[in-house]
Structures are given as C-alpha cells and as structure tokens.
Design an enzyme around this catalytic site. Structure first.
Site, PDB file in Angstrom:
ATOM      1  N   HIS A 103       7.569 -31.386   9.985  1.00 30.57           N
ATOM      2  CA  HIS A 103       6.812 -30.225   9.683  1.00 30.57           C
ATOM      3  C   HIS A 103       5.919 -30.327   8.669  1.00 30.57           C
ATOM      4  O   HIS A 103       4.889 -29.531   8.484  1.00 30.57           O
ATOM      5  CB  HIS A 103       7.769 -29.062   9.510  1.00 30.57           C
ATOM      6  CG  HIS A 103       8.959 -28.948  10.375  1.00 30.57           C
ATOM      7  ND1 HIS A 103       8.729 -28.216  11.567  1.00 30.57           N
ATOM      8  CD2 HIS A 103      10.350 -29.332  10.210  1.00 30.57           C
ATOM      9  CE1 HIS A 103       9.718 -28.207  12.265  1.00 30.57           C
ATOM     10  NE2 HIS A 103      10.830 -28.793  11.522  1.00 30.57           N
ATOM     11  N   HIS A 133      10.102 -24.089   8.847  1.00 26.81           N
ATOM     12  CA  HIS A 133       9.095 -24.952   9.685  1.00 26.81           C
ATOM     13  C   HIS A 133       7.585 -24.766   8.922  1.00 26.81           C
ATOM     14  O   HIS A 133       6.759 -25.975   9.151  1.00 26.81           O
ATOM     15  CB  HIS A 133       9.317 -24.512  10.948  1.00 26.81           C
ATOM     16  CG  HIS A 133      10.397 -24.930  11.772  1.00 26.81           C
ATOM     17  ND1 HIS A 133      10.441 -24.838  13.033  1.00 26.81           N
ATOM     18  CD2 HIS A 133      11.700 -25.471  11.359  1.00 26.81           C
ATOM     19  CE1 HIS A 133      11.792 -25.420  13.545  1.00 26.81           C
ATOM     20  NE2 HIS A 133      12.547 -25.864  12.313  1.00 26.81           N
ATOM     21  N   GLY A 136      -1.798  -5.523   8.555  1.00 23.22           N
ATOM     22  CA  GLY A 136      -3.082  -5.735   7.605  1.00 23.22           C
ATOM     23  C   GLY A 136      -3.158  -6.171   6.453  1.00 23.22           C
ATOM     24  O   GLY A 136      -4.013  -7.128   5.998  1.00 23.22           O
ATOM     25  N   CYS A 145       2.904  -3.127   4.031  1.00 27.72           N
ATOM     26  CA  CYS A 145       2.305  -1.842   4.622  1.00 27.72           C
ATOM     27  C   CYS A 145       3.006  -1.240   5.732  1.00 27.72           C
ATOM     28  O   CYS A 145       4.170  -1.660   5.955  1.00 27.72           O
ATOM     29  CB  CYS A 145       0.846  -2.383   4.616  1.00 27.72           C
ATOM     30  SG  CYS A 145       0.536  -3.380   6.252  1.00 27.72           S
ATOM     31  N   GLY A 146       2.440  -0.337   6.592  1.00 26.34           N
ATOM     32  CA  GLY A 146       2.955   0.272   7.455  1.00 26.34           C
ATOM     33  C   GLY A 146       3.386  -0.710   8.429  1.00 26.34           C
ATOM     34  O   GLY A 146       4.654  -0.596   9.009  1.00 26.34           O
ATOM     35  N   ASP A 193       0.773  -1.298   0.019  1.00 25.73           N
ATOM     36  CA  ASP A 193       0.088  -0.186  -0.062  1.00 25.73           C
ATOM     37  C   ASP A 193       0.947   1.162   0.125  1.00 25.73           C
ATOM     38  O   ASP A 193       2.142   1.075  -0.234  1.00 25.73           O
ATOM     39  CB  ASP A 193      -1.141   0.115   1.059  1.00 25.73           C
ATOM     40  CG  ASP A 193      -0.274   0.263   2.688  1.00 25.73           C
ATOM     41  OD1 ASP A 193       0.930   0.250   2.667  1.00 25.73           O
ATOM     42  OD2 ASP A 193      -1.237   0.269   3.623  1.00 25.73           O
ATOM     43  N   HIS A 194       0.123   2.391   0.034  1.00 24.28           N
ATOM     44  CA  HIS A 194       1.019   3.570   0.019  1.00 24.28           C
ATOM     45  C   HIS A 194       2.153   3.674   1.235  1.00 24.28           C
ATOM     46  O   HIS A 194       3.196   3.932   1.171  1.00 24.28           O
ATOM     47  CB  HIS A 194       0.163   4.864   0.194  1.00 24.28           C
ATOM     48  CG  HIS A 194      -0.732   4.832   1.519  1.00 24.28           C
ATOM     49  ND1 HIS A 194      -1.757   4.081   1.432  1.00 24.28           N
ATOM     50  CD2 HIS A 194      -0.692   5.440   2.771  1.00 24.28           C
ATOM     51  CE1 HIS A 194      -2.516   4.220   2.859  1.00 24.28           C
ATOM     52  NE2 HIS A 194      -1.776   5.017   3.491  1.00 24.28           N
TER      53      HIS A 194
END
Length: 145
Positions: A133, A98, A70, A65-66, A8-9
């Site tokens: 695993h 794993h 999200g 993203c930041g 994203d931005h």
C-alpha cells in the site's frame, strides 16, 4: 494521541458528542470550531483541522458537516491530507489500513451517534498496513505535485 476536530453548524451536535467520547477514551482533543448551531461555512473548518494536522498540532483530524462531503473536499485541498468520508466501519478500517488516512469525515445527517462512534473506533484502532500500500499512497501524494 491528540486528535483535532471541527465541524460546521450541521455537524456541531455530533462533534460535541464525539468530543465527550474521545475524552472517555483518554484522547486529547483540539477543537477547531464551530462552537454553536449558528450557520457557518464548512470549508473554513475543514481547512482549519487539516492545517492543524499538517502543522503537527494533532496526529489526526475529524471533520463533520451535514453529509461529510463538503468538509472532506475542503480538507483534501490541503497538501498532505488524506481525508476519508466514511459511513460504515469497514470503510473506516480500510481508510487507515490501505490509504493511511490522516483525517476522517462524517455526515451528521447521514449517520447517527452510535454508528459514528463505531466508525470512529474502527478508524482510530486501525493502523496503516504499509507493504504494497505504500507505493499506492505515494502515488496519491504525487498527484499534489
């Protein structure tokens, strides 16, 4: 290897830096956007990269993203995706060894460029260990059914 990448931005600038780094490693890149610092919605780009991975347009995906939270949640909604949000190199290595993660999420406002590159290297250079695993990853994937 071909890697899909999207942000994203909030992750745009780090995405652009990681694209250059991946190119320097000889890794082919598919950029799923965004293409500026203009405000956009991270679920759109998490989903786009995840769908690219599942369609085998690319082998693995990276989303930014930041915080990475999200966009990783959005990517993990796509069936078959195991997107790991990592802020350290050990977690990135274990995500591959794993958990057989096929996507990596990074938080551009949490980590700097140097650490992001180190995390990326750990994730790219590690392989799924298989063995004990396998059944655990299979159990994770059955949750989607």
């Amino acid at each position: 290897m071909k890697i899909g990448i999207g942000s994203d931005h909030g992750g745009y600038e780090l995405k652009e830096k990681l694209k250059k780094y991946l190119d320097s490693r000889g890794i082919e890149i598919i950029d799923y956007g965004t293409n500026s610092n203009e405000s956009v919605d991270y679920p759109d780009f998490g989903k786009a990269v995840a769908e690219g991975v599942m369609a085998e347009e690319c082998e693995r995906g990276i989303v930014i993203c930041g915080t990475g939270i999200g966009i990783s949640i959005a990517a993990n909604k796509v069936k078959g995706i195991r997107c790991a949000l990592c802020s350290d190199t050990y977690s990135a290595k274990m995500a591959r060894e794993h958990n057989d993660s096929n996507m990596l999420a990074l938080g551009a406002r949490v980590i700097g460029e140097g650490l992001a590159i180190s995390i990326l290297d750990s994730w790219l250079d590690s392989e799924f260990a298989g063995d004990r695993h396998i059944k655990r990853v299979e159990k994770i994937m059955k949750i989607e059914e």
